[in-house]
Scaffold this motif. Structure first.
Motif, mmCIF file in Angstrom:
data_model
loop_
_atom_site.group_PDB
_atom_site.id
_atom_site.type_symbol
_atom_site.label_atom_id
_atom_site.label_comp_id
_atom_site.label_asym_id
_atom_site.label_seq_id
_atom_site.Cartn_x
_atom_site.Cartn_y
_atom_site.Cartn_z
ATOM 1 N N ARG A 1 0.834 -1.190 0.000
ATOM 2 C CA ARG A 1 0.000 0.000 0.000
ATOM 3 C C ARG A 1 0.872 1.245 0.000
ATOM 4 N N THR B 1 -14.743 1.531 5.384
ATOM 5 C CA THR B 1 -14.027 0.268 5.194
ATOM 6 C C THR B 1 -12.518 0.448 5.274
ATOM 7 N N GLU B 2 -12.040 1.690 5.350
ATOM 8 C CA GLU B 2 -10.615 1.938 5.479
ATOM 9 C C GLU B 2 -10.200 1.815 6.943
ATOM 10 N N TRP C 1 -4.475 -5.417 9.103
ATOM 11 C CA TRP C 1 -4.841 -4.227 8.338
ATOM 12 C C TRP C 1 -3.804 -3.105 8.474
ATOM 13 N N THR D 1 -9.011 -6.474 4.877
ATOM 14 C CA THR D 1 -10.157 -5.568 4.956
ATOM 15 C C THR D 1 -11.338 -6.179 5.703
ATOM 16 N N SER E 1 1.363 4.283 6.715
ATOM 17 C CA SER E 1 0.275 4.523 5.772
ATOM 18 C C SER E 1 -0.253 5.937 5.969
ATOM 19 N N PRO F 1 -10.020 6.041 8.223
ATOM 20 C CA PRO F 1 -10.853 6.861 7.328
ATOM 21 C C PRO F 1 -10.666 8.355 7.568
#
Length: 240
Positions: free
Chosen positions: A3, A38-39, A161, A172, A15, A42
């Motif tokens: 990612r 779903t992140e 995650w 996820t 991240s 977010p």
């Protein structure tokens, strides 16, 4: 697939996440995200920003800041209206006990411990974990998800995650556990990493995942090189 990563002066490579300018250093301002995100991290705003009309692109550029994932978590801890759980340790103990019953039923129903060989293929289109006599004779298959990893060297737990080296499609489905932790004041479920964690702590967190996610069949620990990989399994079935 790895990612995107950014460099944080305080936390190193991480991240990226986004939050309104007030959350960067604010405290007690509220911490709002889109419904059912779903992140893992977010987009977030304080209560005041959330009450304003939708921003224009120019206003968004002025009001939004890029944070690393650790800074996002720190901002959440300072600003969330959810109080820490009154007995987080007790909740984890109870969740582990509940999960143990489901785990035992899975082990017994499919005679997992009777199989001499396990095999996992996490790169397949549908990642799976299998059990049988040998690689050529797999009798059981389960669709596999990555819950997290425990390192005996650093004695730390890392949620799947939060691991940028793991394909997001494997992790996820576990993010609802993070959301549960955020909503119930259980920091060990929403903090990406637990330091000074024993392997027993890792088993407990994996068990919490089984307790929170009703769709999981069970949890399976894979002793991979250097770390223990904890998988969640679904759709356990006999295969020819």
């Amino acid at each position: 697939m790895s990612r995107r990563q950014i460099q944080c002066a305080r936390h190193g490579v991480s991240s990226p996440a986004f939050a309104c300018v007030h959350l960067v250093a604010g405290e007690g301002l509220g911490f709002l995200t889109p419904p059912e995100p779903t992140e893992a991290w977010p987009d977030a705003t304080c209560d005041a920003c959330a009450s304003e009309p939708e921003w224009t692109e120019a206003e968004a550029l002025e009001r939004v800041r890029v944070l690393c994932a650790s800074c996002w978590e720190d901002a959440f801890a300072r600003n969330t209206r959810v109080r820490p759980h009154a007995d987080g340790g007790g909740w984890i103990h109870a969740a582990r006990h509940r999960a143990a019953e489901r785990q035992a039923r899975w082990l017994e129903r499919f005679a997992i411990n009777a199989h001499r060989h396990y095999q996992m293929e996490l790169e397949d289109e549908v990642p799976w974990l299998g059990f049988g006599e040998s690689a050529a004779r797999i009798h059981l298959r389960c669709d596999a998800l990555v819950i997290g990893t425990w390192s005996p060297r650093s004695r730390s737990w890392l949620w799947g995650w939060a691991n940028g080296s793991i394909d997001a499609r494997l992790t996820t489905p576990i993010i609802p556990v993070k959301r549960f932790g955020e909503s119930n004041g259980l920091a060990s479920l929403w903090r990406m990493k637990s330091e000074n964690a024993s392997e027993d702590d890792a088993f407990a967190l994996a068990a919490c995942t089984l307790d929170v996610l009703a769709g999981l069949d069970a949890v399976y620990r894979v002793p991979t090189e250097g770390v223990s990989l904890f998988l969640g399994v679904v759709n356990t079935r006999h295969v020819a």
